[in-house]
Design a protein around this motif. Structure first.
Motif, mmCIF file in Angstrom:
data_model
loop_
_atom_site.group_PDB
_atom_site.id
_atom_site.type_symbol
_atom_site.label_atom_id
_atom_site.label_comp_id
_atom_site.label_asym_id
_atom_site.label_seq_id
_atom_site.Cartn_x
_atom_site.Cartn_y
_atom_site.Cartn_z
ATOM 1 N N VAL A 22 0.851 -1.197 0.000
ATOM 2 C CA VAL A 22 0.000 0.000 0.000
ATOM 3 C C VAL A 22 0.883 1.243 0.000
ATOM 4 C CG1 VAL A 22 -1.777 1.288 1.246
ATOM 5 C CG2 VAL A 22 -1.818 -1.217 1.234
ATOM 6 N N LEU A 23 0.601 2.144 -0.947
ATOM 7 C CA LEU A 23 1.313 3.425 -1.006
ATOM 8 C C LEU A 23 0.329 4.528 -0.639
ATOM 9 C CD1 LEU A 23 3.213 3.078 -4.432
ATOM 10 C CD2 LEU A 23 3.812 2.112 -2.205
ATOM 11 N N GLY A 24 0.734 5.390 0.266
ATOM 12 C CA GLY A 24 -0.207 6.443 0.671
ATOM 13 C C GLY A 24 0.513 7.762 0.822
ATOM 14 N N GLY A 25 -0.216 8.628 1.286
ATOM 15 C CA GLY A 25 -1.667 8.652 1.290
ATOM 16 C C GLY A 25 -2.079 10.065 1.677
ATOM 17 N N THR A 26 -3.351 10.287 1.551
ATOM 18 C CA THR A 26 -3.854 11.633 1.859
ATOM 19 C C THR A 26 -4.710 11.587 3.131
ATOM 20 O OG1 THR A 26 -5.911 11.385 0.620
ATOM 21 C CG2 THR A 26 -3.980 12.159 -0.617
ATOM 22 N N HIS A 27 -4.863 12.720 3.795
ATOM 23 C CA HIS A 27 -5.884 12.849 4.840
ATOM 24 C C HIS A 27 -6.497 14.238 4.712
ATOM 25 C CE1 HIS A 27 -2.073 13.958 6.832
ATOM 26 N NE2 HIS A 27 -2.788 14.847 7.497
ATOM 27 N N GLN A 28 -7.635 14.262 3.972
ATOM 28 C CA GLN A 28 -8.294 15.543 3.679
ATOM 29 C C GLN A 28 -9.570 15.644 4.505
ATOM 30 O OE1 GLN A 28 -7.894 13.554 0.331
ATOM 31 N NE2 GLN A 28 -6.519 14.881 -0.817
ATOM 32 N N GLU A 29 -9.568 16.622 5.399
ATOM 33 C CA GLU A 29 -10.679 16.709 6.358
ATOM 34 C C GLU A 29 -11.948 17.249 5.721
ATOM 35 O OE1 GLU A 29 -9.528 18.536 10.001
ATOM 36 O OE2 GLU A 29 -7.865 17.120 10.231
ATOM 37 N N ASN A 30 -13.060 16.723 6.189
ATOM 38 C CA ASN A 30 -14.389 17.137 5.741
ATOM 39 C C ASN A 30 -14.554 17.043 4.224
ATOM 40 O OD1 ASN A 30 -16.952 17.799 6.348
ATOM 41 N ND2 ASN A 30 -16.584 19.983 6.653
ATOM 42 N N ASP A 31 -14.028 16.013 3.649
ATOM 43 C CA ASP A 31 -14.052 15.825 2.195
ATOM 44 C C ASP A 31 -14.735 14.487 1.905
ATOM 45 O OD1 ASP A 31 -13.490 15.412 -0.460
ATOM 46 O OD2 ASP A 31 -11.456 16.239 -0.345
ATOM 47 N N TYR A 32 -15.920 14.561 1.292
ATOM 48 C CA TYR A 32 -16.716 13.342 1.049
ATOM 49 C C TYR A 32 -16.452 12.730 -0.326
ATOM 50 C CZ TYR A 32 -19.832 13.886 5.121
ATOM 51 O OH TYR A 32 -20.358 13.960 6.395
ATOM 52 N N ASP A 33 -15.522 13.269 -1.076
ATOM 53 C CA ASP A 33 -15.329 12.839 -2.464
ATOM 54 C C ASP A 33 -14.645 11.462 -2.526
ATOM 55 O OD1 ASP A 33 -14.949 12.616 -5.141
ATOM 56 O OD2 ASP A 33 -13.496 14.256 -5.322
ATOM 57 N N CYS A 34 -15.379 10.456 -3.004
ATOM 58 C CA CYS A 34 -14.820 9.091 -3.048
ATOM 59 C C CYS A 34 -14.227 8.760 -4.413
ATOM 60 C CB CYS A 34 -15.889 8.075 -2.674
ATOM 61 S SG CYS A 34 -16.225 8.118 -0.906
ATOM 62 N N ARG A 35 -14.102 9.769 -5.296
ATOM 63 C CA ARG A 35 -13.479 9.486 -6.597
ATOM 64 C C ARG A 35 -11.960 9.579 -6.488
ATOM 65 N NH1 ARG A 35 -16.580 14.112 -9.607
ATOM 66 N NH2 ARG A 35 -15.885 14.994 -7.654
ATOM 67 N N ILE A 36 -11.292 8.821 -7.370
ATOM 68 C CA ILE A 36 -9.830 8.891 -7.426
ATOM 69 C C ILE A 36 -9.448 10.245 -8.013
ATOM 70 C CG2 ILE A 36 -7.780 7.896 -8.552
ATOM 71 C CD1 ILE A 36 -9.069 5.950 -6.585
ATOM 72 N N ARG A 37 -8.474 10.903 -7.395
ATOM 73 C CA ARG A 37 -8.004 12.189 -7.935
ATOM 74 C C ARG A 37 -6.594 12.020 -8.481
ATOM 75 N NH1 ARG A 37 -9.475 15.773 -2.797
ATOM 76 N NH2 ARG A 37 -11.733 15.680 -2.938
ATOM 77 N N GLU A 38 -6.397 12.504 -9.703
ATOM 78 C CA GLU A 38 -5.082 12.339 -10.354
ATOM 79 C C GLU A 38 -3.990 13.081 -9.580
ATOM 80 O OE1 GLU A 38 -4.374 10.074 -12.513
ATOM 81 O OE2 GLU A 38 -6.505 9.566 -12.587
ATOM 82 N N GLU A 39 -4.319 14.262 -9.036
ATOM 83 C CA GLU A 39 -3.278 15.020 -8.313
ATOM 84 C C GLU A 39 -2.841 14.282 -7.047
ATOM 85 O OE1 GLU A 39 -6.415 16.122 -8.747
ATOM 86 O OE2 GLU A 39 -7.128 17.329 -7.051
ATOM 87 N N ASP A 40 -3.788 13.554 -6.422
ATOM 88 C CA ASP A 40 -3.423 12.767 -5.235
ATOM 89 C C ASP A 40 -2.547 11.586 -5.649
ATOM 90 O OD1 ASP A 40 -4.827 14.462 -3.651
ATOM 91 O OD2 ASP A 40 -6.593 13.188 -3.429
ATOM 92 N N GLU A 41 -2.923 10.966 -6.781
ATOM 93 C CA GLU A 41 -2.156 9.823 -7.277
ATOM 94 C C GLU A 41 -0.699 10.237 -7.543
ATOM 95 O OE1 GLU A 41 -2.648 6.685 -7.664
ATOM 96 O OE2 GLU A 41 -0.802 6.350 -8.802
ATOM 97 N N LYS A 42 -0.547 11.443 -8.128
ATOM 98 C CA LYS A 42 0.797 11.956 -8.441
ATOM 99 C C LYS A 42 1.583 12.174 -7.143
ATOM 100 C CE LYS A 42 2.723 15.478 -11.469
ATOM 101 N NZ LYS A 42 3.112 16.724 -10.890
ATOM 102 N N PHE A 43 0.914 12.782 -6.152
ATOM 103 C CA PHE A 43 1.564 13.031 -4.852
ATOM 104 C C PHE A 43 2.001 11.702 -4.214
ATOM 105 C CE2 PHE A 43 0.383 12.618 -0.318
ATOM 106 C CZ PHE A 43 1.454 13.305 0.250
ATOM 107 N N ILE A 44 1.124 10.709 -4.283
ATOM 108 C CA ILE A 44 1.424 9.408 -3.654
ATOM 109 C C ILE A 44 2.589 8.738 -4.376
ATOM 110 C CG2 ILE A 44 0.530 7.049 -3.319
ATOM 111 C CD1 ILE A 44 -2.270 8.407 -2.898
#
Ligand SMILES: Cc1cc2nc3c(=O)[nH]c(=O)nc-3n(C[C@H](O)[C@H](O)[C@H](O)COP(=O)(O)OP(=O)(O)OC[C@H]3O[C@@H](n4cnc5c(N)ncnc54)[C@H](O)[C@@H]3O)c2cc1C
Length: 342
Positions: free
Chosen positions: A236-258
């Motif tokens: 497992v490669l991680g990861g984000t922790h974004q508060e009060n964020d209900y978005d369950c879609r994959i985000r490309e910018e998060d993927e790049k950061f990870i």
């Protein structure tokens, strides 16, 4: 005694089993609208390490995490380790924060803990072009929820526990159905079910790669830190922790950061295939809620509910210790109310 546990994530599953083991003659029914592999823990690596727990008191974190660590150890030593998805694993946990990694009370629980020396940190900083200021190394567990939860629920069923797939719209429903006591393990669902407005999703996106050579957890405990956690069949490669964020879609910018962050930690990951990307919503709360509440149903009937939810980024880490606290509360109620049949 007729007990309803609402929720079949890692917390609800562990709680149901602990109750059934402690009170074998009681009737225990788990109600949930989602089961593994559709619960919050199922995409996680199931790493034992306290994380994102707000202001939950340190003594509670110490007790719950310690009891869960010892429970994982007993599973790991048994023949069930593979089925339950429990593995022993070394971890390096570092930070670049100028204040360093605070010495947490729970560090006394784990095997082989040691603060990293300045020489070790210097070598790591050169290797990763990083600026870590401090770090800890110790031995911990991964308890992979996709294996752990079904294993727990199978054990619960074998002891005579009942499992029902159903969404509970109001606690009163179960009171009307003659349950004597309710245990609320609904995670983020507590926001709707009992109107707990302090519940907040903490969005987490992760990837899984094939890298069977990896056998060491590496975790950077910074505001935007990455982590690499080996599981049995993938890493497992991680990861984000974004508060009060209900978005369950994959985000490309998060993927790049990870991907970029984890490849900096372990350059050989660049060669690995991504086999899965996943987003989950951690049940965030200012502090874990584990307490008894007396309520009154619309029909005037009084009932007791034990709340056990809001475990943030540590549901796996705390699940068994919290379940044992629910059992302790039940023992107390048994004495107080003279519930001889419990
Ligand atoms: C990316 C990511 C990585 C993570 N990594 C780790 C880690 O390595 N280690 C760790 O300890 N933790 C980790 N966590 C946190 C951990 O996954 C959660 O703390 C844990 O899964 C919460 O478990 P839960 O049982 O409380 O909630 P959930 O798993 O959300 O379960 C809630 C249950 O309640 C049911 N429910 C809710 N409302 C109702 C209703 N009204 N009626 C019927 N049923 C209802 C749901 O169907 C479900 O069965 C991670 C989380 C994420 C997102």
């Amino acid at each position: 005694m007729n007990i309803a546990v609402i929720g079949a994530g890692v917390v609800g599953a562990a709680t149901s089993l602990a109750i059934k083991e402690a009170f074998p003659v009681s009737r225990v029914t788990v109600f949930a609208d989602a089961f593994s592999p559709q619960t919050t823990g199922d995409g996680s690596a199931g790493l034992w390490t306290p994380y994102l727990l707000g202001s939950t008191p340190a003594e509670d974190v110490l007790r719950w995490s310690g009891e869960t660590y010892r429970w994982m150890l007993s599973i790991w030593k048994s023949e069930s380790a593979g089925d339950a998805g429990v593995s022993l694993i070394p971890i390096t946990r570092v930070t670049s924060d100028a204040r360093g990694v605070p010495e947490q009370a729970w560090i006394s629980t784990v095997f082989g803990s040691r603060r990293m020396s300045l020489g070790d940190l210097r070598r790591l900083n050169e290797e990763q072009a990083a600026e870590y200021t401090s770090g800890w190394q110790f031995i911990t567990f991964t308890a992979e929820p996709t294996r752990l939860i079904p294993w727990i629920l199978a054990k619960f069923k074998s002891l005579g526990g009942n499992i029902v797939k159903r969404k509970i719209l109001k606690l009163d429903e179960l009171v009307d159905e003659s349950f004597d006591l309710l245990v609320n393990c609904t995670g983020l669902g507590a926001r709707d079910l009992i109107g707990d407005a302090t519940m907040q999703p903490v969005r987490g996106q992760v990837s899984r790669v094939e890298a069977s050579w990896a056998f060491h957890v590496f975790l950077v405990e910074d505001e935007a830190g990455n982590y690499v956690i080996p599981n049995v069949e993938s890493v497992v490669l991680g990861g984000t922790h974004q508060e009060n964020d209900y978005d369950c879609r994959i985000r490309e910018e998060d993927e790049k950061f990870i991907h970029e962050g984890c490849c900096k930690l372990l350059p050989a990951l660049r060669e690995c295939n991504i086999i899965k990307r996943w987003v989950g919503l951690r049940p965030g709360r200012p502090r874990v809620r584990l307490e008894t509440e007396s309520r009154e149903a619309e029909n005037g009937k009084k009932f007791t509910v034990i709340h056990n939810y809001g475990h943030g980024g540590s549901g796996v880490t705390l699940c068994w210790g919290c379940a044992l606290d629910v059992v302790r509360i039940l023992h107390g109620l048994k004495t107080e109310k003279n519930l001889s049949k419990l």
